[in-house]
Scaffold this active site. Structure first.
Site, PDB file in Angstrom:
ATOM      1  N   ASP A  58      40.498  14.148 -18.208  1.00 10.04           N
ATOM      2  CA  ASP A  58      41.259  13.266 -17.314  1.00 10.04           C
ATOM      3  C   ASP A  58      41.184  13.875 -15.908  1.00 10.04           C
ATOM      4  OD1 ASP A  58      43.683  11.011 -18.163  1.00 10.04           O
ATOM      5  OD2 ASP A  58      43.608  11.700 -16.083  1.00 10.04           O
TER       6      ASP A  58
ATOM      7  N   ASN B 212      37.845   5.763 -22.482  1.00  8.71           N
ATOM      8  CA  ASN B 212      39.130   5.079 -22.304  1.00  8.71           C
ATOM      9  C   ASN B 212      39.636   5.096 -20.861  1.00  8.71           C
ATOM     10  OD1 ASN B 212      41.958   4.191 -23.328  1.00  8.71           O
ATOM     11  ND2 ASN B 212      42.336   6.141 -22.277  1.00  8.71           N
TER      12      ASN B 212
ATOM     13  N   TYR C  69      38.381  -6.255 -12.759  1.00  6.22           N
ATOM     14  CA  TYR C  69      38.715  -5.830 -14.121  1.00  6.22           C
ATOM     15  C   TYR C  69      38.056  -6.735 -15.167  1.00  6.22           C
ATOM     16  CZ  TYR C  69      41.858  -4.071 -17.808  1.00  6.22           C
ATOM     17  OH  TYR C  69      42.379  -3.503 -18.941  1.00  6.22           O
TER      18      TYR C  69
HETATM   19  P1  NAD Z   1      47.042   4.620 -17.922  1.00  5.34           P
HETATM   20  O1  NAD Z   1      47.082   4.420 -16.451  1.00  5.34           O
HETATM   21  O2  NAD Z   1      48.289   4.960 -18.644  1.00  5.34           O
HETATM   22  O3  NAD Z   1      45.945   5.730 -18.293  1.00  5.34           O
HETATM   23  C1  NAD Z   1      44.680   5.770 -17.686  1.00  5.34           C
HETATM   24  C2  NAD Z   1      44.217   7.212 -17.619  1.00  5.34           C
HETATM   25  O4  NAD Z   1      42.898   7.236 -17.033  1.00  5.34           O
HETATM   26  C3  NAD Z   1      45.127   8.074 -16.712  1.00  5.34           C
HETATM   27  O5  NAD Z   1      45.527   9.249 -17.390  1.00  5.34           O
HETATM   28  C4  NAD Z   1      44.244   8.387 -15.517  1.00  5.34           C
HETATM   29  O6  NAD Z   1      44.526   9.632 -14.894  1.00  5.34           O
HETATM   30  C5  NAD Z   1      42.850   8.365 -16.151  1.00  5.34           C
HETATM   31  N1  NAD Z   1      41.802   8.213 -15.154  1.00  5.34           N
HETATM   32  C6  NAD Z   1      41.784   7.334 -14.116  1.00  5.34           C
HETATM   33  N2  NAD Z   1      40.688   7.550 -13.360  1.00  5.34           N
HETATM   34  C7  NAD Z   1      40.003   8.575 -13.939  1.00  5.34           C
HETATM   35  C8  NAD Z   1      38.799   9.246 -13.626  1.00  5.34           C
HETATM   36  N3  NAD Z   1      38.069   8.924 -12.533  1.00  5.34           N
HETATM   37  N4  NAD Z   1      38.372  10.238 -14.435  1.00  5.34           N
HETATM   38  C9  NAD Z   1      39.098  10.592 -15.534  1.00  5.34           C
HETATM   39  N5  NAD Z   1      40.256   9.999 -15.866  1.00  5.34           N
HETATM   40  C10 NAD Z   1      40.697   8.994 -15.084  1.00  5.34           C
HETATM   41  O7  NAD Z   1      46.396   3.271 -18.498  1.00  5.34           O
HETATM   42  P2  NAD Z   1      46.261   2.713 -19.991  1.00  5.34           P
HETATM   43  O8  NAD Z   1      47.011   1.472 -20.047  1.00  5.34           O
HETATM   44  O9  NAD Z   1      46.477   3.778 -20.983  1.00  5.34           O
HETATM   45  O10 NAD Z   1      44.708   2.310 -19.966  1.00  5.34           O
HETATM   46  C11 NAD Z   1      43.711   2.985 -20.718  1.00  5.34           C
HETATM   47  C12 NAD Z   1      42.516   2.058 -20.865  1.00  5.34           C
HETATM   48  O11 NAD Z   1      42.919   0.880 -21.552  1.00  5.34           O
HETATM   49  C13 NAD Z   1      41.929   1.601 -19.533  1.00  5.34           C
HETATM   50  O12 NAD Z   1      40.528   1.536 -19.636  1.00  5.34           O
HETATM   51  C14 NAD Z   1      42.501   0.203 -19.381  1.00  5.34           C
HETATM   52  O13 NAD Z   1      41.691  -0.617 -18.592  1.00  5.34           O
HETATM   53  C15 NAD Z   1      42.511  -0.250 -20.833  1.00  5.34           C
HETATM   54  N6  NAD Z   1      43.423  -1.353 -21.120  1.00  5.34           N
HETATM   55  C16 NAD Z   1      44.753  -1.253 -20.824  1.00  5.34           C
HETATM   56  C17 NAD Z   1      45.593  -2.328 -21.085  1.00  5.34           C
HETATM   57  C18 NAD Z   1      47.063  -2.298 -20.745  1.00  5.34           C
HETATM   58  O14 NAD Z   1      47.687  -3.368 -20.708  1.00  5.34           O
HETATM   59  N7  NAD Z   1      47.672  -1.140 -20.521  1.00  5.34           N
HETATM   60  C19 NAD Z   1      45.072  -3.504 -21.662  1.00  5.34           C
HETATM   61  C20 NAD Z   1      43.713  -3.559 -21.962  1.00  5.34           C
HETATM   62  C21 NAD Z   1      42.902  -2.479 -21.693  1.00  5.34           C
END
Ligand code: NAD
Length: 263
Positions: free
Chosen positions: A38, A89, A153
């Protein structure tokens, strides 16, 4: 069911928060050895602390940076001697007006959620070949299947599904399955943290943040609520398990019934 993940070496990106963190917890419960990446090192340290008893390697990695990814993969192999599972992720999301959505942000999102997964899959493939086994799970989104009104997105998550499909064909001959999970809205900091989707939705609807988040669930999700991160994590863990190894090229909705299409 024995998932056959005990002792498997599992990489999870974006593991400091939300879905990625719960994915790490779920693999630890299965006895996997974890390599967590991360940009948020403090967050990773907290996750590692919570995973007391599990074997956990953490590294500050910016997945948009090729060198950072290459170093990470080398360090994982140095530590564990192999890689079995890659969970792509790390990600983000941003609402915005279609006509004025900043090109720079669009490109950054593509680096983070489209090119980084490709880069990491390519870095892992030689190790999967050496093992004679491997598994990749990409975190896409239902907004890769139907528009969610988030132009960068939606576009990039649709690309993730195609990347999944293409790599599933490419990797099948060397016994690697490649799948995607497509979550609907999930209860994570991506919605609740300051400036994130909850605030953006509030300003778009004129509602207060918590009411806007609840309104969105009630009006869009048949089950009437957001997913818990654990519900996404269990699908990811299953897809990378031994009993699911014949499943490949699938983009599995975990969305409380939100997607209406038959695909
Ligand atoms: P979140 O913001 O809680 O976690 C995302 C993580 O990615 C964070 O810890 C952040 O520091 C890390 N990150 C961001 N940029 C980075 C980089 N350049 N290098 C390494 N790490 C990096 O979000 P989440 O909801 O847990 O999302 C996780 C995944 O699930 C994402 O790909 C998101 O698009 C996808 N997603 C989320 C949802 C939702 O509603 N939360 C729905 C569908 C898909």
């Amino acid at each position: 069911m024995n998932l056959g993940l005990n002792g498997r070496v599992v990489i999870v990106t974006g593991a400091a928060s939300g879905i990625g963190k719960q994915v790490a917890v779920a693999y630890a419960q299965e006895g996997a050895k974890l390599a967590l990446a991360d940009i948020n090192l403090d967050g990773l340290k907290k996750v590692k602390k919570e995973l007391k008893g599990a074997e956990v390697y953490i590294e500050e990695v910016d997945v948009t940076n090729a060198e950072s990814c290459e170093t990470f993969i080398k360090n994982v192999v140095k530590k564990y001697k192999k890689i079995d599972v890659l969970v792509n992720n790390a990600g983000t999301a941003k609402m915005g007006d279609m006509e004025t959505f900043p090109e720079k942000t669009f490109r950054q999102h593509a680096e983070l959620m489209m090119y980084a997964p490709v880069r990491l899959i390519n870095l892992c493939i030689p190790h999967f070949k050496k093992n004679g086994w491997g598994s990749v799970v990409n975190t896409a989104s239902i907004f890769g299947k139907q528009p969610g009104g988030l132009i960068s997105y939606d576009t990039i998550k649709a690309a993730d599904i195609m990347i999944t499909k293409d790599y599933s064909s490419y990797c099948a001959p060397f016994n690697v399955n490649v799948n995607a999970v497509c979550p609907g809205p999930v209860d994570t900091p991506l919605w609740h943290a300051d400036g994130q989707l909850g605030d953006q939705l509030a300003s778009a609807t004129g509602m207060e943040k918590d009411s806007a988040i609840e309104w969105f669930a009630k009006t869009n999700i048949p089950m009437g609520r957001y997913a818990k991160p654990e519900e996404i994590a269990s699908a990811i863990v299953f897809l990378s398990s031994e009993p699911a190894h014949y499943i490949t090229g699938v983009a599995l909705n975990v969305d409380g019934g939100m997607v209406k299409s038959l695909l």
